[in-house]
Write an enzyme that holds these catalytic residues in place. Sequence first.
Site, PDB file in Angstrom:
ATOM      1  N   CYS A  92       3.763   8.157   0.795  1.00 46.46           N
ATOM      2  CA  CYS A  92       4.178   7.272   1.891  1.00 46.46           C
ATOM      3  C   CYS A  92       4.248   5.863   1.301  1.00 46.46           C
ATOM      4  CB  CYS A  92       3.143   7.369   3.004  1.00 46.46           C
ATOM      5  SG  CYS A  92       3.416   6.188   4.333  1.00 46.46           S
TER       6      CYS A  92
ATOM      7  N   CYS B 208       4.898  -6.999   8.062  1.00 48.04           N
ATOM      8  CA  CYS B 208       6.068  -6.624   8.868  1.00 48.04           C
ATOM      9  C   CYS B 208       6.277  -7.669   9.952  1.00 48.04           C
ATOM     10  CB  CYS B 208       5.858  -5.252   9.502  1.00 48.04           C
ATOM     11  SG  CYS B 208       7.310  -4.653  10.399  1.00 48.04           S
TER      12      CYS B 208
ATOM     13  N   CYS C 277       0.420  -1.714  16.332  1.00 47.41           N
ATOM     14  CA  CYS C 277       0.420  -1.461  14.882  1.00 47.41           C
ATOM     15  C   CYS C 277      -0.395  -2.516  14.132  1.00 47.41           C
ATOM     16  CB  CYS C 277       1.864  -1.456  14.385  1.00 47.41           C
ATOM     17  SG  CYS C 277       1.981  -1.326  12.585  1.00 47.41           S
TER      18      CYS C 277
ATOM     19  N   CYS D 100       5.208  -4.706  16.561  1.00 46.72           N
ATOM     20  CA  CYS D 100       4.862  -3.676  17.546  1.00 46.72           C
ATOM     21  C   CYS D 100       3.407  -3.889  17.948  1.00 46.72           C
ATOM     22  CB  CYS D 100       5.064  -2.286  16.955  1.00 46.72           C
ATOM     23  SG  CYS D 100       6.764  -2.034  16.402  1.00 46.72           S
TER      24      CYS D 100
ATOM     25  N   CYS E 228      -1.243   6.355   9.681  1.00 47.15           N
ATOM     26  CA  CYS E 228      -0.097   5.632  10.253  1.00 47.15           C
ATOM     27  C   CYS E 228      -0.526   4.338  10.923  1.00 47.15           C
ATOM     28  CB  CYS E 228       0.573   6.468  11.343  1.00 47.15           C
ATOM     29  SG  CYS E 228       1.488   7.845  10.739  1.00 47.15           S
TER      30      CYS E 228
ATOM     31  N   GLU F 110       0.832  -1.203   0.000  1.00 46.75           N
ATOM     32  CA  GLU F 110       0.000   0.000   0.000  1.00 46.75           C
ATOM     33  C   GLU F 110       0.863   1.248   0.000  1.00 46.75           C
ATOM     34  OE1 GLU F 110      -4.110  -1.553   1.735  1.00 46.75           O
ATOM     35  OE2 GLU F 110      -2.830  -0.659   3.249  1.00 46.75           O
TER      36      GLU F 110
HETATM   37  N1  SAH Z   1       8.378   0.245  10.346  1.00 45.80           N
HETATM   38  C1  SAH Z   1       8.746   1.603  10.362  1.00 45.80           C
HETATM   39  C2  SAH Z   1       7.976   2.456   9.370  1.00 45.80           C
HETATM   40  C3  SAH Z   1       6.509   2.168   9.215  1.00 45.80           C
HETATM   41  S1  SAH Z   1       5.499   2.502  10.623  1.00 45.80           S
HETATM   42  C4  SAH Z   1       8.646   2.179  11.754  1.00 45.80           C
HETATM   43  O1  SAH Z   1       8.100   1.521  12.641  1.00 45.80           O
HETATM   44  O2  SAH Z   1       9.147   3.278  11.972  1.00 45.80           O
HETATM   45  C5  SAH Z   1       5.379   4.275  10.530  1.00 45.80           C
HETATM   46  C6  SAH Z   1       5.008   4.963  11.850  1.00 45.80           C
HETATM   47  O3  SAH Z   1       3.658   4.661  12.200  1.00 45.80           O
HETATM   48  C7  SAH Z   1       5.851   4.553  13.034  1.00 45.80           C
HETATM   49  O4  SAH Z   1       6.356   5.691  13.710  1.00 45.80           O
HETATM   50  C8  SAH Z   1       4.874   3.833  13.948  1.00 45.80           C
HETATM   51  O5  SAH Z   1       5.233   3.978  15.292  1.00 45.80           O
HETATM   52  C9  SAH Z   1       3.579   4.530  13.602  1.00 45.80           C
HETATM   53  N2  SAH Z   1       2.360   3.779  13.913  1.00 45.80           N
HETATM   54  C10 SAH Z   1       2.186   2.443  13.867  1.00 45.80           C
HETATM   55  N3  SAH Z   1       0.909   2.136  14.190  1.00 45.80           N
HETATM   56  C11 SAH Z   1       0.269   3.301  14.433  1.00 45.80           C
HETATM   57  C12 SAH Z   1      -1.079   3.641  14.776  1.00 45.80           C
HETATM   58  N4  SAH Z   1      -2.018   2.718  14.884  1.00 45.80           N
HETATM   59  N5  SAH Z   1      -1.375   4.949  14.956  1.00 45.80           N
HETATM   60  C13 SAH Z   1      -0.448   5.916  14.769  1.00 45.80           C
HETATM   61  N6  SAH Z   1       0.825   5.648  14.411  1.00 45.80           N
HETATM   62  C14 SAH Z   1       1.186   4.358  14.254  1.00 45.80           C
HETATM   63 FE1  SF4 Z   2       6.503  -2.871  11.637  1.00 44.23          FE
HETATM   64 FE2  SF4 Z   2       4.368  -1.486  12.404  1.00 44.23          FE
HETATM   65 FE3  SF4 Z   2       6.415  -1.801  14.087  1.00 44.23          FE
HETATM   66 FE4  SF4 Z   2       6.713  -0.212  11.940  1.00 44.23          FE
HETATM   67  S1  SF4 Z   2       5.317   0.118  13.666  1.00 44.23           S
HETATM   68  S2  SF4 Z   2       8.147  -1.790  12.691  1.00 44.23           S
HETATM   69  S3  SF4 Z   2       5.419  -1.309  10.446  1.00 44.23           S
HETATM   70  S4  SF4 Z   2       5.107  -3.445  13.280  1.00 44.23           S
END
Ligand code: SAH
Ligand code: SF4
Length: 362
Positions: free
Chosen positions: A106, A113, A120, A117, A337, A93
């Site tokens: 983006c 992934c 996420c 986290c 995000c 995406e």
């Molecule tokens: N994997 C990389 C880049 C993709 S995630 C990383 O983790 O940095 C991009 C951003 O989205 C990250 O800063 C992450 O902390 C944030 N993010 C993930 N889930 C989110 C959510 N549900 N609401 C807001 N930000 C989120």
């Molecule tokens: Fe992966 Fe989501 Fe963590 Fe970024 S925030 S490293 S996309 S699991």
Amino acid sequence: MQSKTNLFGLERSELERIACDCGESAYRGRQIFRALYRLRASQFGEMAVLGRAFRDRLAGRFSIVHAPIRETCPSQDGSARYVLGFADGEAAETVYMPEPDRVTLCISSQAGCAVDCRFCFTALMGLRRNLSAGEILGQVYSVLEDRKIERGTRLNLVFMGMGEPLLNYDAVMHAVRILADRDGLGLSPRRITLSTSGIIPGILRLAREEVRPKLAVSLNASTDEQRSALMPINRKYPLEKLMAACRAYPQRPRERLTFEYVLLDGVNDTVADAQRVAGLVRGLHAKVNVIPYNSGDALPYRTSPFERVLAFEQTLRDAGVPAFIRISRGRDIRAACGQLLVEGARKPITAIMRPAALPSLR
Ligand code: SAH
Ligand code: SF4
């Protein structure tokens, strides 16, 4: 019938070799490079400079495939989420975000992934596979083409879509070099931001690159205990070592590191957290993007009340740290995000498409 090799995504040296294999000079390979990435040719017929006979020979053996658009979801705020499908059925995406004076894309580095986290939604997919350099570049070129974005438009690229870019290092950097090449997209590396969950070996490696994107680090917690609970990767790459790697990251004049901090209601959003974050980033030329959480039913975290978001930002500012609240765009289309994931993914995801009710700053 043997399928044709896709030239899109190949670096200059690879195209030079192909030209030589075809009995042409290496220079022809450089012309193909320019036609593919600078002139955005999507058919061999558009590569007039090569001459008819060579073009026909190439067309017999090779193809030019960007990332075919499978679906486009426009948002009320002008942004749009694209689902791009690849030959093996996987998808990634990309989010298109226009502003009056620029366009930001983006992009994704992986399908899914593996970092897991807890907050996420992409993590719910698990890792499906790495994207190739061509698939990463293809996201950019497909959206540029679809939106008729001319050369000269101010363009920013952020690796903040699906995936952890530093766990697909070679393909990501391969794509970055083509994007930054003068005969490629010609984008300044300062307009490319790579966001990482804190993969220290990747950060150290990136620091040594000649063509280097800007770095954003997803901090999301103010202590090791809190961070390990939210981002299990912190056990492997704890805060002290992560901050040391950030301190060692070289920066161009007027450049700042970005730390992203997603505020989760009652978890990591107190004034004391903000004070600890200020302590962590002290001495760094950095800013903090404070991101209100985009919630959904599939995960238990909730969005902090907006007063707390404001207090967090103010506490950082009072401590001398530049801080900015970032409201995600595309919330109504699940493009915000952490909300990127592709339907049909391994784990059930039907419940997560509802945007959270956040006050808008716009
Ligand atoms: N994997 C990389 C880049 C993709 S995630 C990383 O983790 O940095 C991009 C951003 O989205 C990250 O800063 C992450 O902390 C944030 N993010 C993930 N889930 C989110 C959510 N549900 N609401 C807001 N930000 C989120
Ligand atoms: Fe992966 Fe989501 Fe963590 Fe970024 S925030 S490293 S996309 S699991």
